[in-house]
Write a protein that holds these residues in place. Sequence first.
Motif, PDB file in Angstrom:
ATOM      1  N   GLY A   1     -24.803 -38.550 -67.325  1.00 23.07           N
ATOM      2  CA  GLY A   1     -25.397 -37.500 -66.822  1.00 23.07           C
ATOM      3  C   GLY A   1     -25.976 -36.669 -67.163  1.00 23.07           C
ATOM      4  N   GLN A   2     -25.763 -36.545 -68.744  1.00 19.53           N
ATOM      5  CA  GLN A   2     -27.334 -35.372 -69.568  1.00 19.53           C
ATOM      6  C   GLN A   2     -28.417 -36.308 -69.183  1.00 19.53           C
ATOM      7  OE1 GLN A   2     -26.408 -34.421 -73.144  1.00 19.53           O
ATOM      8  NE2 GLN A   2     -23.949 -34.836 -72.983  1.00 19.53           N
TER       9      GLN A   2
ATOM     10  N   ALA B   1     -29.463 -35.656 -65.623  1.00 18.23           N
ATOM     11  CA  ALA B   1     -30.275 -33.664 -65.005  1.00 18.23           C
ATOM     12  C   ALA B   1     -31.219 -33.500 -65.474  1.00 18.23           C
ATOM     13  CB  ALA B   1     -28.949 -32.906 -66.449  1.00 18.23           C
TER      14      ALA B   1
ATOM     15  N   ILE C   1     -33.401 -34.247 -76.307  1.00 18.56           N
ATOM     16  CA  ILE C   1     -32.066 -34.958 -76.173  1.00 18.56           C
ATOM     17  C   ILE C   1     -30.963 -35.595 -76.194  1.00 18.56           C
ATOM     18  CG2 ILE C   1     -30.278 -34.897 -73.836  1.00 18.56           C
ATOM     19  CD1 ILE C   1     -32.877 -33.470 -72.483  1.00 18.56           C
TER      20      ILE C   1
ATOM     21  N   GLN D   1     -28.483 -35.576 -80.451  1.00 13.06           N
ATOM     22  CA  GLN D   1     -27.376 -35.899 -80.004  1.00 13.06           C
ATOM     23  C   GLN D   1     -26.077 -36.936 -80.860  1.00 13.06           C
ATOM     24  OE1 GLN D   1     -25.485 -34.380 -76.354  1.00 13.06           O
ATOM     25  NE2 GLN D   1     -27.007 -34.757 -76.129  1.00 13.06           N
TER      26      GLN D   1
ATOM     27  N   PHE E   1     -22.844 -27.259 -83.466  1.00 12.31           N
ATOM     28  CA  PHE E   1     -22.772 -26.818 -82.411  1.00 12.31           C
ATOM     29  C   PHE E   1     -21.868 -27.531 -81.491  1.00 12.31           C
ATOM     30  CE2 PHE E   1     -24.818 -31.184 -81.859  1.00 12.31           C
ATOM     31  CZ  PHE E   1     -24.675 -32.183 -80.994  1.00 12.31           C
ATOM     32  N   MET E   2     -21.403 -28.280 -82.277  1.00 12.89           N
ATOM     33  CA  MET E   2     -19.517 -28.983 -81.750  1.00 12.89           C
ATOM     34  C   MET E   2     -18.982 -28.221 -81.966  1.00 12.89           C
ATOM     35  SD  MET E   2     -20.807 -32.627 -80.303  1.00 12.89           S
ATOM     36  CE  MET E   2     -21.252 -33.698 -80.775  1.00 12.89           C
ATOM     37  N   SER E   3     -19.112 -27.121 -82.854  1.00 10.37           N
ATOM     38  CA  SER E   3     -17.872 -25.773 -82.957  1.00 10.37           C
ATOM     39  C   SER E   3     -18.087 -25.540 -81.938  1.00 10.37           C
ATOM     40  CB  SER E   3     -18.131 -25.448 -84.495  1.00 10.37           C
ATOM     41  OG  SER E   3     -17.695 -24.172 -84.049  1.00 10.37           O
ATOM     42  N   ARG E   4     -17.034 -24.218 -81.732  1.00 10.97           N
ATOM     43  CA  ARG E   4     -16.459 -23.818 -79.983  1.00 10.97           C
ATOM     44  C   ARG E   4     -16.157 -22.455 -81.051  1.00 10.97           C
ATOM     45  NH1 ARG E   4     -13.910 -24.688 -76.150  1.00 10.97           N
ATOM     46  NH2 ARG E   4     -14.051 -25.954 -75.146  1.00 10.97           N
TER      47      ARG E   4
ATOM     48  N   ASN F   1     -23.607 -31.112 -67.277  1.00 10.20           N
ATOM     49  CA  ASN F   1     -24.171 -31.947 -67.620  1.00 10.20           C
ATOM     50  C   ASN F   1     -25.126 -30.961 -68.257  1.00 10.20           C
ATOM     51  OD1 ASN F   1     -23.030 -33.936 -66.576  1.00 10.20           O
ATOM     52  ND2 ASN F   1     -24.814 -34.777 -64.871  1.00 10.20           N
ATOM     53  N   LEU F   2     -24.555 -30.028 -69.169  1.00  7.56           N
ATOM     54  CA  LEU F   2     -25.849 -29.499 -70.186  1.00  7.56           C
ATOM     55  C   LEU F   2     -25.950 -30.101 -70.931  1.00  7.56           C
ATOM     56  CD1 LEU F   2     -24.289 -25.344 -69.720  1.00  7.56           C
ATOM     57  CD2 LEU F   2     -26.240 -26.576 -68.717  1.00  7.56           C
ATOM     58  N   TRP F   3     -26.939 -30.040 -72.315  1.00 10.79           N
ATOM     59  CA  TRP F   3     -26.860 -30.426 -73.236  1.00 10.79           C
ATOM     60  C   TRP F   3     -26.566 -29.532 -74.498  1.00 10.79           C
ATOM     61  CZ3 TRP F   3     -31.902 -29.139 -70.615  1.00 10.79           C
ATOM     62  CH2 TRP F   3     -32.467 -30.569 -69.409  1.00 10.79           C
ATOM     63  N   PRO F   4     -25.093 -30.328 -74.855  1.00 11.41           N
ATOM     64  CA  PRO F   4     -23.948 -29.417 -75.698  1.00 11.41           C
ATOM     65  C   PRO F   4     -25.247 -28.946 -77.591  1.00 11.41           C
ATOM     66  CG  PRO F   4     -24.093 -31.602 -75.860  1.00 11.41           C
ATOM     67  CD  PRO F   4     -24.821 -31.595 -75.015  1.00 11.41           C
ATOM     68  N   HIS F   5     -25.980 -30.048 -77.118  1.00  8.78           N
ATOM     69  CA  HIS F   5     -26.934 -29.384 -78.781  1.00  8.78           C
ATOM     70  C   HIS F   5     -27.862 -28.237 -78.864  1.00  8.78           C
ATOM     71  CE1 HIS F   5     -29.581 -32.492 -76.610  1.00  8.78           C
ATOM     72  NE2 HIS F   5     -30.601 -31.772 -77.882  1.00  8.78           N
ATOM     73  N   MET F   6     -28.032 -27.544 -76.939  1.00 11.23           N
ATOM     74  CA  MET F   6     -29.322 -26.783 -77.350  1.00 11.23           C
ATOM     75  C   MET F   6     -27.637 -25.375 -76.406  1.00 11.23           C
ATOM     76  SD  MET F   6     -32.022 -28.640 -75.418  1.00 11.23           S
ATOM     77  CE  MET F   6     -32.168 -29.656 -75.257  1.00 11.23           C
TER      78      MET F   6
ATOM     79  N   TYR G   1     -23.453 -22.221 -77.693  1.00  5.30           N
ATOM     80  CA  TYR G   1     -23.894 -23.534 -77.139  1.00  5.30           C
ATOM     81  C   TYR G   1     -22.118 -23.720 -76.190  1.00  5.30           C
ATOM     82  CZ  TYR G   1     -26.375 -24.598 -81.077  1.00  5.30           C
ATOM     83  OH  TYR G   1     -27.788 -24.258 -81.883  1.00  5.30           O
TER      84      TYR G   1
ATOM     85  N   ALA H   1     -20.106 -25.420 -75.498  1.00  6.30           N
ATOM     86  CA  ALA H   1     -18.865 -25.708 -76.253  1.00  6.30           C
ATOM     87  C   ALA H   1     -18.055 -24.430 -76.975  1.00  6.30           C
ATOM     88  CB  ALA H   1     -18.707 -26.658 -77.617  1.00  6.30           C
ATOM     89  N   GLN H   2     -18.318 -23.064 -76.075  1.00 12.10           N
ATOM     90  CA  GLN H   2     -18.669 -22.263 -76.576  1.00 12.10           C
ATOM     91  C   GLN H   2     -17.936 -21.054 -74.660  1.00 12.10           C
ATOM     92  OE1 GLN H   2     -21.448 -21.081 -79.181  1.00 12.10           O
ATOM     93  NE2 GLN H   2     -20.395 -21.645 -81.207  1.00 12.10           N
TER      94      GLN H   2
END
Lengths: 223, 301
Positions: free
Chosen positions: A117-118, A121, A136, A140, A217-220, B132-137, B178, B180-181
Amino acid sequence: MIFDPKIVTDHLGDIGSGFLVTLGTWSSGVVLGIALGMLIAVAQVFGNNFVRAPLRVFIELIRSTPFLVQLFLVYYGGPAFGLSLDPIPAGILGLGVYGSVYFAEIFRLGFESVARGQLEAADCLGISRLQCIWRIQVPQMLVIILPALINMITVLCKETAVLSIITIPELTMVLTGIGSETFAFVETLLMLCIGYLILVELCSRLGMLLESRVGRFMSRQPR
Amino acid sequence: MNSLLIPSGAVSASTREKQGESMKISATAPGEQPTILTLSKVGKSFGPLRVLKGIDLEVQRSEVVCLIGPSGSGKSTLLRSMAFLEEYDEGEIRIEGQLLGWQNTDKGRRRAPQSQINQVRRNIGMVFQQFNLWPHMTAIGNVCEALRRVRRLSADEANKRGMAMLEKVGLAHKANAYPAQLSGGQQQRVAIARALAMEPHIMLFDEPTSALDPELVGEVLQVMKTLAKEGMTMVVVTHEMGFAAQVADSVIFLDQGEVVARGTPQQIFHNAEQPRLQQFLQNYLDRNAFWQDSKPPTPNL
């Protein structure tokens, strides 16, 4: 058993240069392997069957033959194909090609780990394939494949010992040489182990540092 | 069946205004108002399964079209075809007159080169069910990426426009967060801002609220309503019948790859004639009829 430090201190210069040769061939091999591996992975993920099939054969061929045999093929068999290389370039080439197929498999898994999906997009926004890979997918997948990548890099570090067979004066060749001259096998082999231990340990420490940085960036939690 | 979904006359003032506007438009000669999106006899098969069976559709500028239908009816596939995320294999899709995705050659139809597909597609903004956002941005990074890499804006310019877009969806204060937040609703709003930043002429929404917690649906719909009011052309696949009833200029009911009914929200939700549509709406009502035994609340759809 008595450890005679004199054996080591007497040959410190030789050991040091062996260490540097090992470090040099290893890092060059890793760079070559990662570059080749990335190319193979990209071709496999995005290419058509005409590209994929020969690459598949190549990967299987490299994976199912011993590194030592491949090295002989490059160094001793190379001239038959018009490829006459000095020991060090031959060693780096062998190491790079050997590593590339494993790196390629790691990268391929990495590419597949980024949700489709990414990419859709990105596609809809007009972002090109190459930009998509670089901006992208690679950042990741790095998070996900980093442990496997570091592992493979340390494997290659230890494989450099094989390069001594084609007369590259790296750590193994230097220290076993000293060992047979002085019959001080314990000292030299112990030193050899310590040498590799230092390299591998440095590499995995670096990997851990990277892991803690790239996954943020994975961290909430907000930073 | 009558008037269960929307009380007659419950159309909000702004919507009526909008509908009046679009009526005015449709009253003019068809040549005058450019049709922005044209589908003719679009068909698509997945192996032996024909999921789209010759769909015809025209979307006018500033029109809001909602696609509804049971799952598996082909509505998502249809919408994805409009962005060429699915290669439709029959018929034509034209965006502002340009054929999407294919190239007519002597030897028949060929997939157009990617650059040409992107050229046609640059007027489309797509919003997905899964964001579908890019999680690293960060949020702003997501919005600015295409501005920087595709539009080649400078970092400052991209940032300025990106912030304006985040402002528009009410998330300027989350620019550096991000994905995830962010909550699902916030992520979807960032995704809308990301699509809007490229100044599309038409926005496609693929079930934009289906992956959200119920209490987060409202904020996303609100953004979409504002967009519709501002005159954005929109095609929306949705299960939010209330949204369709309030905002759509026309509603299209798909079932098994065919358009079964099309019309104004009034025609579709109040005066449904087709048995399949009636049954679909009845199912929807039954599912949402938790107030049955008490006093029915004013449907706040």
